[in-house]
Motif scaffolding. Structure first.
Motif, PDB file in Angstrom:
ATOM      1  N   PHE A 218       0.806  -1.214   0.000  1.00 54.94           N
ATOM      2  CA  PHE A 218       0.000   0.000   0.000  1.00 54.94           C
ATOM      3  C   PHE A 218       0.843   1.269   0.000  1.00 54.94           C
ATOM      4  N   LYS A 219       0.302   2.292  -0.640  1.00 50.05           N
ATOM      5  CA  LYS A 219       0.727   3.665  -0.402  1.00 50.05           C
ATOM      6  C   LYS A 219      -0.282   4.220   0.603  1.00 50.05           C
ATOM      7  N   TRP A 220       0.203   4.804   1.695  1.00 47.54           N
ATOM      8  CA  TRP A 220      -0.667   5.194   2.801  1.00 47.54           C
ATOM      9  C   TRP A 220      -1.089   6.651   2.678  1.00 47.54           C
ATOM     10  N   VAL A 221      -2.400   6.883   2.835  1.00 42.88           N
ATOM     11  CA  VAL A 221      -2.975   8.225   2.725  1.00 42.88           C
ATOM     12  C   VAL A 221      -3.642   8.578   4.049  1.00 42.88           C
ATOM     13  N   ALA A 222      -3.297   9.736   4.594  1.00 43.43           N
ATOM     14  CA  ALA A 222      -3.896  10.174   5.863  1.00 43.43           C
ATOM     15  C   ALA A 222      -3.801  11.688   5.955  1.00 43.43           C
ATOM     16  N   ASP A 223      -4.472  12.256   6.964  1.00 34.78           N
ATOM     17  CA  ASP A 223      -4.437  13.700   7.131  1.00 34.78           C
ATOM     18  C   ASP A 223      -3.134  14.139   7.794  1.00 34.78           C
ATOM     19  N   SER A 224      -3.064  15.386   8.211  1.00 35.90           N
ATOM     20  CA  SER A 224      -1.794  15.973   8.659  1.00 35.90           C
ATOM     21  C   SER A 224      -1.231  15.333   9.931  1.00 35.90           C
ATOM     22  N   ALA A 225      -2.054  14.555  10.671  1.00 42.43           N
ATOM     23  CA  ALA A 225      -1.526  13.886  11.860  1.00 42.43           C
ATOM     24  C   ALA A 225      -0.431  12.890  11.498  1.00 42.43           C
ATOM     25  N   LEU A 226      -0.455  12.390  10.257  1.00 40.41           N
ATOM     26  CA  LEU A 226       0.578  11.442   9.817  1.00 40.41           C
ATOM     27  C   LEU A 226       1.908  12.138   9.570  1.00 40.41           C
ATOM     28  N   TYR A 227       1.863  13.421   9.199  1.00 42.53           N
ATOM     29  CA  TYR A 227       3.074  14.140   8.774  1.00 42.53           C
ATOM     30  C   TYR A 227       3.844  14.600  10.006  1.00 42.53           C
ATOM     31  N   HIS A 228       4.652  13.701  10.514  1.00 42.19           N
ATOM     32  CA  HIS A 228       5.403  13.946  11.748  1.00 42.19           C
ATOM     33  C   HIS A 228       6.890  13.840  11.441  1.00 42.19           C
ATOM     34  N   LYS A 229       7.633  14.887  11.758  1.00 44.71           N
ATOM     35  CA  LYS A 229       9.038  14.966  11.380  1.00 44.71           C
ATOM     36  C   LYS A 229       9.860  13.806  11.912  1.00 44.71           C
ATOM     37  N   ASP A 230       9.635  13.429  13.178  1.00 43.48           N
ATOM     38  CA  ASP A 230      10.463  12.400  13.798  1.00 43.48           C
ATOM     39  C   ASP A 230       9.978  10.984  13.521  1.00 43.48           C
ATOM     40  N   LYS A 231       8.732  10.823  13.044  1.00 47.42           N
ATOM     41  CA  LYS A 231       8.198   9.484  12.814  1.00 47.42           C
ATOM     42  C   LYS A 231       8.045   9.191  11.328  1.00 47.42           C
ATOM     43  N   LEU A 232       7.210   9.961  10.650  1.00 44.16           N
ATOM     44  CA  LEU A 232       6.971   9.688   9.238  1.00 44.16           C
ATOM     45  C   LEU A 232       8.233   9.891   8.415  1.00 44.16           C
ATOM     46  N   LEU A 233       8.876  11.014   8.598  1.00 44.15           N
ATOM     47  CA  LEU A 233       9.979  11.376   7.700  1.00 44.15           C
ATOM     48  C   LEU A 233      11.272  10.636   8.019  1.00 44.15           C
ATOM     49  N   LYS A 234      11.462  10.223   9.270  1.00 37.20           N
ATOM     50  CA  LYS A 234      12.712   9.553   9.625  1.00 37.20           C
ATOM     51  C   LYS A 234      12.588   8.034   9.652  1.00 37.20           C
ATOM     52  N   GLN A 235      11.362   7.523   9.907  1.00 33.11           N
ATOM     53  CA  GLN A 235      11.212   6.098  10.123  1.00 33.11           C
ATOM     54  C   GLN A 235      10.485   5.371   9.002  1.00 33.11           C
ATOM     55  N   SER A 242       0.214  12.717   2.400  1.00 29.60           N
ATOM     56  CA  SER A 242      -0.339  13.340   3.599  1.00 29.60           C
ATOM     57  C   SER A 242      -0.516  14.836   3.383  1.00 29.60           C
ATOM     58  N   ARG A 243      -1.389  15.403   4.165  1.00 27.24           N
ATOM     59  CA  ARG A 243      -1.536  16.856   4.199  1.00 27.24           C
ATOM     60  C   ARG A 243      -0.451  17.422   5.106  1.00 27.24           C
ATOM     61  N   VAL A 244       0.118  18.550   4.712  1.00 26.11           N
ATOM     62  CA  VAL A 244       1.199  19.172   5.483  1.00 26.11           C
ATOM     63  C   VAL A 244       0.603  20.161   6.485  1.00 26.11           C
ATOM     64  N   PRO A 245       0.936  20.039   7.759  1.00 23.63           N
ATOM     65  CA  PRO A 245       0.415  21.004   8.745  1.00 23.63           C
ATOM     66  C   PRO A 245       0.939  22.407   8.458  1.00 23.63           C
ATOM     67  N   GLU A 246       0.086  23.404   8.542  1.00 25.20           N
ATOM     68  CA  GLU A 246       0.508  24.779   8.283  1.00 25.20           C
ATOM     69  C   GLU A 246       1.231  25.386   9.475  1.00 25.20           C
ATOM     70  N   THR A 247       1.374  24.594  10.538  1.00 26.41           N
ATOM     71  CA  THR A 247       2.202  25.051  11.661  1.00 26.41           C
ATOM     72  C   THR A 247       3.682  25.020  11.298  1.00 26.41           C
ATOM     73  N   ILE A 248       4.023  24.304  10.228  1.00 24.30           N
ATOM     74  CA  ILE A 248       5.407  24.273   9.750  1.00 24.30           C
ATOM     75  C   ILE A 248       5.700  25.594   9.027  1.00 24.30           C
ATOM     76  N   LYS A 249       6.779  26.223   9.400  1.00 23.55           N
ATOM     77  CA  LYS A 249       7.110  27.552   8.884  1.00 23.55           C
ATOM     78  C   LYS A 249       7.176  27.565   7.359  1.00 23.55           C
ATOM     79  N   GLU A 250       7.815  26.569   6.781  1.00 22.08           N
ATOM     80  CA  GLU A 250       7.959  26.501   5.322  1.00 22.08           C
ATOM     81  C   GLU A 250       6.583  26.370   4.640  1.00 22.08           C
ATOM     82  N   ALA A 251       5.696  25.607   5.252  1.00 27.00           N
ATOM     83  CA  ALA A 251       4.363  25.418   4.684  1.00 27.00           C
ATOM     84  C   ALA A 251       3.548  26.698   4.782  1.00 27.00           C
TER      85      ALA A 251
END
Length: 548
Positions: A218-235, A242-251
């Protein structure tokens, strides 16, 4: 009713025969019994049959509690729906509770996963994407939080039902394919956070998939709760969207860009997209900025409504400021600053005047200075158009991110389309939590039984979605249509509407006096439309309704 030496009894078949047919075609009772039934010769209702009975109850849309299931079946042709020898009185709370206990002992998530993946693979219902989401479900009663880690904790948490007064349990749900087939459900603690549980659910499903053959990656689809710097992106060692949280400065900087800085591509239905590259979290990924005209207009109206309300509030506050006397200029400025903190979309024009009081009554004499008693603040609030423009730039916009860099096989248009399919999970939750479905809040006293009931509720969703998908597919393949609520021919009716069409179908049973077994049965109130629907559902439905 008595007639010519015979007793006559009618029962309501309605749409229940369609539900029973889908359950039989999917072999739900058999699959459950293979795993749970211990073949007690005294047992009349197997665990699998009890589960199907609860599905029929749930999809009866009567909002009956489980202990009222016998009452539900009193007016139904039970043997036709569940099998020979089964009566409504057999479906009591002891029988159903025993089945729930067996499901809980086996493991609600484990059992559902085995059934769902087996059914999905056999019927070719999976796609390459899995959509993940969660919701909260309120529970009635008092529950103590125990130490057993294997038992879901019914406790207070962030209530998506807006019922903070009730304890709750969280349901995590995964769906896949054109039929929005639920393939995984998991009861979670009432205070569980999506940011942690999404990754744990994906891990469990991927481990579970290793036991299966013919299951896609599967390719996994979820809302911004999935987009976690230390979990999704590193592990993550899987593909995701995923949707990117707008709390991220770049976003946030990206969504605030003016249109002149963005190269938009027009899409259907008022959407526009613009693609960007990102290395956020040191992971190469594609960011797709989405604009929805419909969302923008809706959100713009909300902003304007709030601004008008703020205008009125600030006018009153400024009036009070002008009429208050402050001991010092700094006190006046502090009062204005406190107001301005709460109204970031406004600028404040102001001046400070000294308040002089003369000691004697009447007109003051020439050159008489008087005494300084304080300061007045003349303030006026005006809208900060620059800030408002930045705010409006964010409206109707959001960012999707994926680590799938294959732009040929996963285009920008597909990214948008697949994320919009995330509503399949949300629709599933709305279905499960519909007050007319099974229960609007859960009353079972055992947390283990609540877990098992959540599994049954998800089975209801599975049967409903597959039934609807099969009907729509049959309509297209046979180039047929059915009328909608305004009698317009369509090929995509909802199953709820079909259920309403089927209301009024009855089974008439004729009995000889003093005999319990019927000597003759007939189906009443079948018209051409209802016969057409039954035939579209296939041979099993035709058998249940007694038509060739």
């Amino acid at each position: 009713m008595e007639m010519a030496g015979e007793n006559i009894r009618t029962t309501a078949m309605d749409h229940h025969g369609l539900v029973a047919a889908v359950c039989r075609d999917l072999k739900i009772a058999e699959r459950i019994n293979q795993r749970l039934d211990r073949r007690d010769p005294r047992r009349i209702v197997s665990a699998g049959t009890a589960a199907v009975a609860m599905i029929l109850n749930g999809l009866g849309f009567t909002n009956r509690r489980l202990y009222l299931t016998p009452q539900f079946f009193e007016s139904k042709p039970v043997e036709a729906l569940l099998g020979d020898g089964i009566l409504a009185e057999h479906l009591d709370d002891h029988t159903l509770g025993k089945a729930l206990d067996e499901i809980a002992r086996y493991g609600s998530s484990q059992l559902f996963g085995e059934l769902a993946f087996e059914i999905a693979i056999e019927n070719n219902l999976l796609s390459s994407l899995a959509h993940l989401d969660s919701t909260s479900m309120s529970v009635e009663g008092r529950y103590e939080v125990g130490d057993d880690a294997s038992v879901v904790k019914l406790t207070y948490g962030h209530s998506k039902d807006h019922r903070p007064d009730l304890k709750q349990v969280i349901m995590s749900l995964v769906v896949s394919g054109k039929s929005a087939m639920p393939i995984w459900m998991e009861p979670l603690d009432g205070n569980a956070s999506d940011k942690a549980t999404f990754h744990e659910t994906i891990k469990k499903v991927r481990e579970f998939q290793k036991q299966l053959q013919g299951c896609p990656t599967f390719k996994w689809v979820a809302d911004s709760a999935l987009y976690h710097k230390d979990k999704l992106l590193k592990q993550a060692d899987y593909l995701w969207l995923s949707r990117v949280p707008e709390t991220i400065k770049e976003a946030r900087a990206l969504v605030e860009k003016s249109d002149s800085e963005i190269s938009w591509t027009e899409r259907e239905k008022g959407y526009k997209t613009a693609n960007f590259s990102s290395h956020y979290g040191n992971i190469e990924q594609r960011w797709l900025l989405i604009y929805s005209e419909k969302s923008y207009q809706r959100e713009k109206k909300t902003v304007e409504r709030k601004l008008k309300k703020s205008d009125e509030v600030l006018e009153k506050k400024c009036w009070h400021l002008r009429n208050d006397v402050f001991l010092s200029e700094s006190d006046a400025l502090n009062a204005l600053q406190e107001i301005s903190k709460k109204f970031s979309l406004y600028l404040f024009e102001y001046s400070i005047e000294s308040v002089i009081k003369h000691t004697q009554a009447g007109r003051p004499k020439k050159n008489e200075m008087g005494n300084l008693i304080g300061y007045k603040l003349n303030a006026k609030a005006v809208r900060n158009q620059t800030a408002i423009e930045l705010l409006l730039n964010r409206k109707g916009r959001f960012i999707l991110a994926t680590n799938d860099l294959d732009t040929i096989n996963f285009s920008d248009e597909q990214i948008l389309s697949e994320y919009k399919s995330q509503q399949d999970v949300e629709q599933g939750f709305r279905f499960i939590k519909d007050p007319w479905f099974m229960v609007d809040s859960i009353f079972l006293k055992s947390p283990k039984r609540i877990e098992a009931l959540m599994m049954i509720m998800t089975l209801c969703l599975m049967v409903y979605n597959i039934g609807e998908y099969r009907l729509r597919t049959a309509l297209v393949e046979n180039n047929e249509t059915l009328p909608n609520q305004i009698n317009k021919p369509i090929q995509n009716p909802t199953l709820r509407w079909i259920f309403q069409i089927m209301e009024g179908i009855s089974v008439i049973c004729f009995y000889k006096k003093n005999l319990q077994k019927s000597i003759k049965e007939m189906i009443a109130n079948l018209n051409e439309l209802r016969l057409k629907i039954i035939r579209l559902f296939g041979p099993t439905a035709q058998q249940i309704y007694g038509i060739g």
